[in-house]
Design a protein around this motif. Structure first.
Motif, PDB file in Angstrom:
ATOM      1  N   ILE A  48       0.842  -1.199   0.000  1.00  0.00           N
ATOM      2  CA  ILE A  48       0.000   0.000   0.000  1.00  0.00           C
ATOM      3  C   ILE A  48       0.873   1.244   0.000  1.00  0.00           C
ATOM      4  O   ILE A  48       0.649   2.203  -0.759  1.00  0.00           O
TER       5      ILE A  48
ATOM      6  N   HIS B 137       2.587   1.751  -3.435  1.00  0.00           N
ATOM      7  CA  HIS B 137       1.712   2.052  -4.571  1.00  0.00           C
ATOM      8  C   HIS B 137       0.925   3.351  -4.406  1.00  0.00           C
ATOM      9  O   HIS B 137       0.572   3.989  -5.407  1.00  0.00           O
ATOM     10  N   VAL B 138       0.616   3.740  -3.152  1.00  0.00           N
ATOM     11  CA  VAL B 138      -0.299   4.862  -2.950  1.00  0.00           C
ATOM     12  C   VAL B 138       0.358   6.055  -2.268  1.00  0.00           C
ATOM     13  O   VAL B 138       0.096   7.201  -2.618  1.00  0.00           O
ATOM     14  N   GLY B 139       1.218   5.807  -1.292  1.00  0.00           N
ATOM     15  CA  GLY B 139       1.860   6.913  -0.593  1.00  0.00           C
ATOM     16  C   GLY B 139       2.267   6.516   0.807  1.00  0.00           C
ATOM     17  O   GLY B 139       1.822   5.482   1.334  1.00  0.00           O
TER      18      GLY B 139
ATOM     19  N   ASP C 108      -8.154  -2.654   2.091  1.00  0.00           N
ATOM     20  CA  ASP C 108      -8.789  -2.166   0.858  1.00  0.00           C
ATOM     21  C   ASP C 108      -9.197  -0.697   0.988  1.00  0.00           C
ATOM     22  O   ASP C 108      -8.994   0.093   0.046  1.00  0.00           O
TER      23      ASP C 108
ATOM     24  N   GLU D 123      -6.023   1.450   0.822  1.00  0.00           N
ATOM     25  CA  GLU D 123      -5.339   1.470  -0.474  1.00  0.00           C
ATOM     26  C   GLU D 123      -6.162   2.115  -1.581  1.00  0.00           C
ATOM     27  O   GLU D 123      -5.621   2.888  -2.395  1.00  0.00           O
ATOM     28  N   TYR D 124      -7.452   1.797  -1.624  1.00  0.00           N
ATOM     29  CA  TYR D 124      -8.251   2.205  -2.775  1.00  0.00           C
ATOM     30  C   TYR D 124      -9.133   3.430  -2.530  1.00  0.00           C
ATOM     31  O   TYR D 124      -9.623   4.024  -3.492  1.00  0.00           O
TER      32      TYR D 124
ATOM     33  N   ALA E 244      -6.260   6.650   1.190  1.00  0.00           N
ATOM     34  CA  ALA E 244      -4.967   7.221   0.784  1.00  0.00           C
ATOM     35  C   ALA E 244      -5.059   7.975  -0.544  1.00  0.00           C
ATOM     36  O   ALA E 244      -4.533   9.093  -0.664  1.00  0.00           O
ATOM     37  N   PRO E 245      -5.725   7.431  -1.577  1.00  0.00           N
ATOM     38  CA  PRO E 245      -5.860   8.213  -2.815  1.00  0.00           C
ATOM     39  C   PRO E 245      -6.610   9.530  -2.605  1.00  0.00           C
ATOM     40  O   PRO E 245      -6.262  10.554  -3.199  1.00  0.00           O
TER      41      PRO E 245
ATOM     42  N   TYR F 177      -4.124  11.986  -0.727  1.00  0.00           N
ATOM     43  CA  TYR F 177      -2.979  12.482  -1.488  1.00  0.00           C
ATOM     44  C   TYR F 177      -3.359  13.153  -2.805  1.00  0.00           C
ATOM     45  O   TYR F 177      -2.691  14.096  -3.240  1.00  0.00           O
ATOM     46  N   LYS F 178      -4.434  12.701  -3.430  1.00  0.00           N
ATOM     47  CA  LYS F 178      -4.745  13.200  -4.774  1.00  0.00           C
ATOM     48  C   LYS F 178      -5.916  14.179  -4.809  1.00  0.00           C
ATOM     49  O   LYS F 178      -6.025  14.967  -5.755  1.00  0.00           O
TER      50      LYS F 178
END
Length: 594
Positions: free
Chosen positions: A387, A390-392, A515, A518-519, A522-523, A526-527
């Protein structure tokens, strides 16, 4: 003798009054303190009763492997409390134990003040053992605990009489530790003597005076004492009276059973907990009033300033937090950034480690015990590493004490330390020792996401996530306790696992936790920071505005206290009190205040 128009007496073995007064161990005591703070804000005619706990709960020290060591949390009541002259004598075995009292004032926003009485046996006329009877919170063996509970219940009722509180019509037992107060009430009803036997009329008279809140959905969490020990300490006929009432086998006294039998109103501390409690104690009409936290106490300074600017009425009326739904996301992010910086500065002061304020930070701070599962996050270390890659990046802050006799809880702390070592340098995990009110305020406000992973259905309510919500911190939590009610997926936070009615499946819950991190979380963090801020905003507006102690106390007023006139003297909190009001000491008073 000065008297107060209190009509409600609130009994609790622990009360979190002030960070400098360690008369609490965790959620139960903090709730008791928040209850009294909210009552003072609302002008409720109330008085609190507890023990002085001169050695506190304990100071926690952790070594490099996470092994817990306990030290006395010694403090001086003389520096924080007001000594009062009346003392009473409580019978224990074949002796009389002298008890004095200290007073602390909890001051509300309108100026209303609630007295809290802390009972103390450290008097020269007592023998050496009895002098230490009110020293240690949840310490000692069954004999020590039983004697403490007699002091709290019987002694508390006697102290209120000695202090002139003759207008009390409702006695609220916060957990079963104080259930022996029914003996004190019986003595009041029978001109100072215990009756030789219960009658239906006496039972009903006691019931009409008592309210009981149960907090424990785990059978092992309810105090039980062997009947022989009860007879030894209470003597006859007191032991026969309480053993007859608790509805349990004759060889055991269940304090919860005693409180249930002698209360006209009983409640659990969340909707789900009420259901669990009715299953545990069939035949009793157990209601639900979901816990709340004192909003002003647990809101960080940056968010207090934000609310004061946009809707200053929130301090007087917590429902105004509903208007947070219109706060600009950028202002929420700015306030949270300041709260997070305050937390990270404290972390660096305690550990010497500087954390990155730009990194997603999870907070987990609960009593360290097996069912709270602080180690669920570490079920699959490789998954956590993936995690992060891949994500941060991810930072996790833990805190919480294990009871000195809870070896399973101590083992959980060691597991967190071991996981922290194994995850370096991919994931930063820190365990902050000696969790208390001061650290709780920082953690609940400065974390980005509040993590909670209890084993269903063993979470009665939980209040740390409520404190977090007041500060715009959404929860990632198992659907148990209050979160069954407070979770709106993707709006106020996120659920771990499936619905709250199903028993926990640790493997499924761990997978769900990963899940969501990760999905989803975190997205988003950060995004899409503005979208994350919208979740923060909803946490305040929907959960902060409801899961507060002001709303909780209004429900107690309407459902638990109103039926026998206990609130006839309630004042409106927006009306300033005259300085000579009976619940307000003189303006030049030097008595301590909360």
């Amino acid at each position: 003798m000065q008297t107060f128009p209190a009509t409600i007496a609130y009994f609790s073995m622990e009360i979190g009054l002030d960070p400098a007064i360690p008369t609490y161990s965790g959620g139960l005591g903090i709730l008791a303190g928040d209850t009294l703070r909210a009552a003072a804000d609302l002008g409720i005619p109330m008085v609190g009763v507890s023990l002085v706990h001169r050695l506190g709960y304990f100071r926690q020290r952790l070594d490099a492997q996470g092994q817990q060591y306990e030290e006395p949390a010694t403090w001086n009541p003389e520096q924080h409390l007001e000594a009062l002259p009346p003392s009473i004598r409580v019978p224990l075995e074949e002796r009389q134990v002298s008890v004095r009292v200290w007073r602390y004032w909890v001051q509300g926003i309108s100026g209303w003040k609630i007295p809290v009485y802390l009972l103390d046996t450290n008097l020269e006329e007592n023998n050496a053992w009895d002098r230490h009877l009110t020293d240690q919170l949840y310490g000692g063996d069954a004999y020590y605990r039983l004697c403490q509970e007699v002091i709290l219940g019987v002694g508390g009722a006697l102290i209120l009489q000695a202090l002139g509180h003759d207008t009390i019509v409702t006695y609220h037992m916060n957990e079963g530790h104080s259930a022996f107060l029914v003996l004190g009430l019986l003595r009041q009803l029978c001109q100072g003597e215990l009756p030789s036997q219960w009658t239906a009329e006496l039972h009903e008279q006691v019931r009409q005076r008592c309210v009981f809140t149960t907090h424990t959905p785990v059978p092992a969490g309810h105090d039980k004492f062997a009947a022989d020990l009860v007879r030894r300490v209470l003597g006859e006929p007191a032991a026969s009276l309480v053993l007859h009432l608790d509805g349990q086998p004759d060889n055991i006294l269940n304090m919860t059973g005693l409180a249930l039998s002698c209360s006209r109103y009983v409640n659990g501390v969340a909707l789900r907990h009420g259901e669990v409690s009715r299953d545990m104690f069939p035949g009793y009409p157990i209601n639900s009033i979901t816990n709340g936290v004192h909003a002003v106490t647990w809101t960080s300074e940056p968010f207090q300033e934000l609310y004061d600017h946009h809707f200053p009425e929130w301090r007087r009326d917590n429902l105004y937090l509903r208007y947070a739904i219109n706060l600009p996301p950028a202002e929420i992010l700015a306030a949270h950034s300041r709260s997070k910086q305050q937390l990270l500065q404290e972390v660096e002061r305690r550990t010497g480690q500087r954390l990155d304020p730009a990194v997603l930070t999870l907070g987990f701070a609960r009593r360290a015990t097996a069912y709270k599962r602080a180690d669920l996050l570490f079920s699959d270390l490789d998954r956590l590493r993936r995690i992060v890659r891949h994500v941060g990046p991810l930072q996790v802050l833990f805190a919480g004490k294990a009871h000195p006799q809870d070896e399973g809880g101590k083992a959980i702390i060691r597991k967190v330390f071991a996981a922290a070592q194994a995850l370096r340098p991919d994931v930063t995990v820190l365990y902050l020792e000696d969790y208390d009110m001061t650290l709780a305020r920082l953690l609940c406000a400065g974390s980005d996401v509040w993590l909670n992973t209890p084993l269903k259905p063993q979470e009665a309510s939980g209040t740390s996530g409520m404190k977090a919500a007041l500060n715009g911190v959404p929860s990632l939590s198992v659907l148990d306790g209050w979160w069954v009610e407070g979770c709106i997926e993707g709006v106020t936070g996120w659920a771990i696992g499936e619905d709250g009615q199903r028993p926990s499946d640790p493997a499924r819950e761990a997978a769900s936790l990963y899940d969501k991190l990760e999905y989803v979380i975190a997205p988003l963090f950060y995004k899409r920071p503005m979208a994350f801020a919208e979740v923060q905003r909803s946490a305040i507006a929907l959960n902060g505005s409801y899961y507060n102690a002001q709303r909780m106390m209004m429900q107690y007023l309407a459902n638990a206290y109103a039926s026998c006139g206990a609130i006839s003297n309630v004042i409106c909190p927006v009306v300033p009190l005259r300085q000579d009001s009976p619940n307000c000491p003189p303006a030049d008073s030097s008595t301590p205040t909360g």
